[in-house]
Design a protein around this motif. Structure first.
Motif, PDB file in Angstrom:
ATOM      1  N   LYS A 151      -1.456  -0.846   5.038  1.00 45.09           N
ATOM      2  CA  LYS A 151      -2.456  -0.586   4.637  1.00 45.09           C
ATOM      3  C   LYS A 151      -2.820  -1.809   3.992  1.00 45.09           C
ATOM      4  CE  LYS A 151      -0.049   3.496   3.572  1.00 45.09           C
ATOM      5  NZ  LYS A 151       1.243   3.582   4.459  1.00 45.09           N
ATOM      6  N   HIS A 199      -5.426  -5.739   4.247  1.00 44.40           N
ATOM      7  CA  HIS A 199      -6.879  -5.419   5.047  1.00 44.40           C
ATOM      8  C   HIS A 199      -6.842  -6.994   5.222  1.00 44.40           C
ATOM      9  CE1 HIS A 199      -7.732  -0.972   4.012  1.00 44.40           C
ATOM     10  NE2 HIS A 199      -7.402  -2.042   2.881  1.00 44.40           N
ATOM     11  N   GLU A 230      -6.250  -0.439  11.288  1.00 43.42           N
ATOM     12  CA  GLU A 230      -6.383   0.945  10.985  1.00 43.42           C
ATOM     13  C   GLU A 230      -7.584   1.367  11.889  1.00 43.42           C
ATOM     14  OE1 GLU A 230      -8.783  -0.002   7.705  1.00 43.42           O
ATOM     15  OE2 GLU A 230      -6.737  -0.317   6.156  1.00 43.42           O
TER      16      GLU A 230
END
Length: 162
Positions: free
Chosen positions: A13, A15, A23
């Motif tokens: 998760k 970024h 994602e």
């Protein structure tokens, strides 16, 4: 069987730039193929677990409501401490309670599994991984590609429309 979801999806998760494709895969490609084309119901953190919910208990509850666990193996997931909690709960449910089958999707080439949790290495030794090799972003995936056929083989129901 009292289950609401066909699979709970565990993915990194963070970024970072390499996470952008993961994602996209989790939020666009997987739902398009597995939900829209095959009729499965996925539980995806960030889509099906809501802000304000107690994340730990929501994750555990959703996993218990799922027939399968899909874990996306990436270097980021292997080296991340952030994702360790849902991995730990998932692997506990799969190995100790022995009630949930795990599907491992190797999203990038992982040369050594040495950094993986011992329980994940055990599952890989038992059943292997499904490797994502296809030119992912060039064209949307067909549910009849080798990759998706392998995923569906491990899912609880057959693809309703192909």
């Amino acid at each position: 069987d009292g289950k609401i979801y066909d699979a709970y999806v565990i993915y990194p998760k963070n970024h970072t730039s390499e996470a952008n494709f993961v994602e996209y895969f989790v939020y666009q490609i997987m739902p398009d193929i597995l939900e829209n084309k095959c009729g499965y119901k996925l539980c995806i953190y960030g889509r099906d677990i809501y802000p304000g919910e107690d994340a730990a208990s929501a994750i555990e509850k959703r996993m218990q409501q799922s027939r399968r666990l899909i874990i996306l193996l990436t270097h980021q997931l292997i080296n991340s401490k952030e994702d360790a909690y849902d991995q730990h709960i998932a692997l506990y449910n799969a190995l100790i309670q022995n009630d949930t089958k795990v599907i491992l999707l190797e999203m990038e080439t992982i040369r050594t599994y040495g950094n993986l949790q011992e329980s994940l290495r055990f599952i890989i030794k038992q059943q292997g991984t499904i490797k994502w090799k296809e030119e992912h972003t060039v064209h949307p995936q067909s549910p009849n590609s080798k990759f998706w056929k392998q995923v569906r083989y491990h899912m609880p129901l057959t693809c309703r429309s192909s």
